[in-house]
Design a protein around this motif. Sequence first.
Motif, PDB file in Angstrom:
ATOM      1  N   GLN A 191      -7.624   6.386   2.551  1.00 37.05           N
ATOM      2  CA  GLN A 191      -8.156   5.018   2.387  1.00 37.05           C
ATOM      3  C   GLN A 191      -9.519   4.886   3.045  1.00 37.05           C
ATOM      4  O   GLN A 191      -9.832   3.867   3.672  1.00 37.05           O
ATOM      5  CB  GLN A 191      -7.166   3.957   2.913  1.00 37.05           C
ATOM      6  CG  GLN A 191      -5.749   4.113   2.410  1.00 37.05           C
ATOM      7  CD  GLN A 191      -5.641   4.083   0.894  1.00 37.05           C
ATOM      8  OE1 GLN A 191      -6.466   3.497   0.213  1.00 37.05           O
ATOM      9  NE2 GLN A 191      -4.602   4.726   0.352  1.00 37.05           N
ATOM     10  N   HIS A 221      -2.914   1.724   7.341  1.00 41.65           N
ATOM     11  CA  HIS A 221      -3.242   3.018   6.749  1.00 41.65           C
ATOM     12  C   HIS A 221      -3.139   4.139   7.776  1.00 41.65           C
ATOM     13  O   HIS A 221      -2.841   5.284   7.423  1.00 41.65           O
ATOM     14  CB  HIS A 221      -4.627   2.954   6.101  1.00 41.65           C
ATOM     15  CG  HIS A 221      -4.692   1.928   5.007  1.00 41.65           C
ATOM     16  ND1 HIS A 221      -5.845   1.304   4.616  1.00 41.65           N
ATOM     17  CD2 HIS A 221      -3.718   1.413   4.226  1.00 41.65           C
ATOM     18  CE1 HIS A 221      -5.588   0.443   3.648  1.00 41.65           C
ATOM     19  NE2 HIS A 221      -4.293   0.484   3.386  1.00 41.65           N
ATOM     20  N   ASP A 256       0.836  -1.208   0.000  1.00 44.33           N
ATOM     21  CA  ASP A 256       0.000   0.000   0.000  1.00 44.33           C
ATOM     22  C   ASP A 256       0.871   1.259   0.000  1.00 44.33           C
ATOM     23  O   ASP A 256       0.719   2.145   0.856  1.00 44.33           O
ATOM     24  CB  ASP A 256      -0.946   0.017   1.210  1.00 44.33           C
ATOM     25  CG  ASP A 256      -2.148  -0.899   1.008  1.00 44.33           C
ATOM     26  OD1 ASP A 256      -2.385  -1.352  -0.129  1.00 44.33           O
ATOM     27  OD2 ASP A 256      -2.848  -1.156   1.996  1.00 44.33           O
ATOM     28  N   PRO A 272      -5.662  -4.671   2.791  1.00 42.14           N
ATOM     29  CA  PRO A 272      -5.084  -3.870   1.706  1.00 42.14           C
ATOM     30  C   PRO A 272      -6.086  -2.871   1.125  1.00 42.14           C
ATOM     31  O   PRO A 272      -7.289  -3.096   1.125  1.00 42.14           O
ATOM     32  CB  PRO A 272      -4.701  -4.916   0.651  1.00 42.14           C
ATOM     33  CG  PRO A 272      -4.656  -6.216   1.363  1.00 42.14           C
ATOM     34  CD  PRO A 272      -5.648  -6.113   2.495  1.00 42.14           C
ATOM     35  N   SER A 273      -5.532  -1.797   0.614  1.00 43.10           N
ATOM     36  CA  SER A 273      -6.336  -0.730   0.029  1.00 43.10           C
ATOM     37  C   SER A 273      -7.149  -1.219  -1.169  1.00 43.10           C
ATOM     38  O   SER A 273      -6.668  -2.010  -1.981  1.00 43.10           O
ATOM     39  CB  SER A 273      -5.413   0.391  -0.433  1.00 43.10           C
ATOM     40  OG  SER A 273      -6.077   1.238  -1.343  1.00 43.10           O
ATOM     41  N   ILE A 317      -5.573   1.104  -4.462  1.00 45.48           N
ATOM     42  CA  ILE A 317      -4.190   1.119  -4.943  1.00 45.48           C
ATOM     43  C   ILE A 317      -3.951   0.221  -6.165  1.00 45.48           C
ATOM     44  O   ILE A 317      -3.187   0.603  -7.065  1.00 45.48           O
ATOM     45  CB  ILE A 317      -3.231   0.825  -3.764  1.00 45.48           C
ATOM     46  CG1 ILE A 317      -3.210   2.072  -2.863  1.00 45.48           C
ATOM     47  CG2 ILE A 317      -1.831   0.470  -4.249  1.00 45.48           C
ATOM     48  CD1 ILE A 317      -2.470   1.910  -1.560  1.00 45.48           C
TER      49      ILE A 317
END
Lengths: 151, 794
Positions: free
Chosen positions: B106, B687, A93, B233-234, B237
């Motif tokens: 995010q 994040h 990320d 996870p994003s 992205i």
Amino acid sequence: MARTLKINGKDETVDAAPGTPLLWVLRDHLKMTGTKFGCGVAQCGACTVHIDGAPTRSCVLPHDSLEGSEITTIEGVEGPAADAIREVWVENDVPQCGYCQSGQIMAATALLAENSSPTDADIDTAMSGNICRCATYMSIRRAIKEAASRA
Amino acid sequence: MFLRNMGIIPGKAQSGADEGSGASITNLSRRSFVAGSGLFVIGVTLAGCSSYVEPDVDANAFDLPDPGASPLTQVAGGDATPALWIAIEEDGTVKITCHRSEMGQQVWTSMAQIVADELEADWDKVQIVQAEGHERYGDQNTDGSRSVRYNFHRLRIAGAAMRSMLTEAAALFWEMNPAECSAAEGLVSNSQNSDTLSYGNLAELAARLEIPAEDEINLKEPDEWRFINKEIPSLTIPLITRGQGTFGIDVDRPGMVYAVVARPPQVFGRVGSVDDTAALEVPGMLQTVRLRDAKPPALFQPMGGVAVIARNTWAAIQGRNALDIEWIDGPNARYESVSFGEAMKRTARRPGTVRRERGNVQTGMADAAQRIEAEYYAPHLSQSPMEPPSATAQWTGDKLEVWACVQDPQTTRQTIADLLEIDKENITVNATWLGGAFGRKSKPDFAVEAALIAKEVGKPVKVTWTREDEVRHGFYHSASAQRLEAGLDEDGKCTSYLHRTVFPPIASTFSDGMATPTDGEMGLGATDVPFAMPNLRVESGDAKGHLRIGWLRSVSNIYHAFAVQSFAAEMAHAAGRDQKEYLLELIGKARTFDPGDEGATYPNYDASIEDYPIETGRLSNVVEKAADMARWGRNLPEGHGLGIAVHRSFLSYIATVIEAAVSPDGTLTIPGIWLAVDAGTVVNPRHARAQMEGGTIYGLSNALYGEITARNGAVVQDNFPSWRVMRMGEAPREFDVEIIQSNTRPAGIGEPATPPAAPALTNAIFNATGHRIRTLPIIGARGSRLSLPETETA
């Protein structure tokens, strides 16, 4: 006057005024908006593309100087370095808002293609033309080293 | 059994978890369970891979829930009606509506984590629908670090309610007690046999069931969380790495033309005359449009000027360069930011308006064994997100649709309705992705411009702000002057503290002539000072606004924390004490307090002081933690120093330690940063760490280089050479973040790392060199090193 530019391996015909920077030809004429506008004066790196493999600021680059050149954008960049960069970027990320990241990825890919094991100092030098206001700098530095170990 | 009587379950469900094999429940209308009226599906993402769909302009055909049928319209935080937030499609796709703007924090991922956790969704089937601006979603102002705080409870309720309905639907189908059925990862199973039903199979049936009341809903315990507090996870992205996803500047509409605007150099300047002859000769130019003049107060109105419309952005920029405009000065033409700063410093030397008081500062000072005082100055700043403001507008008859990188699509819609005098119901505002925002994009002036110009032109118009436009025509962070005084007793202990702060308030943008700092701004680091000395007074002084003043990431906390935390270190130095130990002594023993008990009007970030008390123990804890991380007190090389600062903002507690290294010629580097944050429940630690890094570097960039000045009322800086920001090579090699694990109420993450950054650095520079920096920026746009007075160099 129509010109033919080779972008991501494909011939594209564009009819733009002489002197129009490649950035705006990509974004407005060809609707390829992955390459970003950040400053217009080659200070921030958001518009970075590869011209014959070299990272180049497209916002000050007249498109009419590029006939015969291989132009590569974020939409089309591929190969071991690009694959490794994308993989590591996603796994970790790395981006935040993502707006500068097309340019970051193009710069990082060019760096890795040239230097397979860059030091922190190499990375800082190669990437210092790319501004990130979200400040993903530390993540980018870590990720380039990680990608280098995989590419 | 009524299910079969209704004829919607023709056969027996399949066993096993094979998604899609449970096709026996068919004819499920996609629309029956679709939520959100998300007009603009800007990206559809599957974890681990990426896909992209064009904006789904038909999405407003989705059925909206009937609010009268939901018992969940009024839960804490707002409407938690499941169908407002969640749509489950026949193939099992879970569409989650995100009503907050995605700008790199995010929020797509965090909102989805909250919903999906209670829903027990299969994360790989989650997609995001970006909500248009509409009151049905409640607050959409993605500002103030409160997306999670405002929505954590109600989105959990929404997810849990839908899980309950899906479970009940399965129970009905199996003719079992719902207690025998349970949901996990997108499937409902039961305790009697090995059958499972997928959410896609159950969706339509569940939609026909009653929505449970809040007291019938069981939320998961924190140890049962699958997504919350996990490093998910994003969702954005994977798209970003391929140049996909739609930012405001990327919007394209059929037949669209491109505009830039020549704006008056000063706020409320006007166009005298304009000659566009040469401009119209530029290839690709189409027309110019004179915009109406702006009038005080500024609000979110465009600043007027001349719009230049062309077939592409470059032609519009060239056309603007060729305009010949005679500008008429406005009322701010005499504004000189440097001399105004001197005037603010003089104001700070005079008694001001008392905003909080404890004990008696005068007698405290008179009795002190030692008195110290210091003045601090911080300049205007520009938010400068990497994506400059950009908006696209399209009129169809009397209906207007806007696509823009705005932090608050509701305010955008209302502002356009007010300024164009049209019915809000005729306006649709779609929030795109935001290429950074930092407060700039909570002001929708650029979207209003697009609406005005598109109306004149009769075609869809995209307005792009160049970087020069963004730097020169912004809503700037206030410049400020502050004075602090302290009285110390014979042991060096602080007994008396005075803080006087002077700055043009943001209210000056909304109310002409407003010059008094508001309670909200005073509560950002001034009236909520956590120090325990017996005599304390916080005062404000007035200052008029001459630029548009606006929010910038963490707002007044920036200059207040800079002054207060610098002064804490100055007191420590005067007392001959260690910065960290003295800071802990100033904070005092663990307690909660309410500045309102000492005369302050304290908004506490719009949270109740009972729900979110000021807890000094949490401040001290992060101080100790960050100091440990940095190995505070270790031997350092010559020219190195550690500095510390702590600050509560946006209801979070953050301490930052910075190591500064200063070479004999004044060259400054930052080898390391150590940060401890207590933000209560954290939805996504990965994040959150990114926000800690980003918020800190944003603060350091401003402290090192950031300075917007005005001459003759016009901003001097124009682009990244003169408006300087931090680059890769200046970022620290080491940056460690520790998140204090906590299940208390969630607090802010996006902004609170910024305030302690600047004072931690200047305190470190002091420990490295003996040189105290009280005026920002530290280095400035043209500088390359610190200017160290000869006598002060250590």
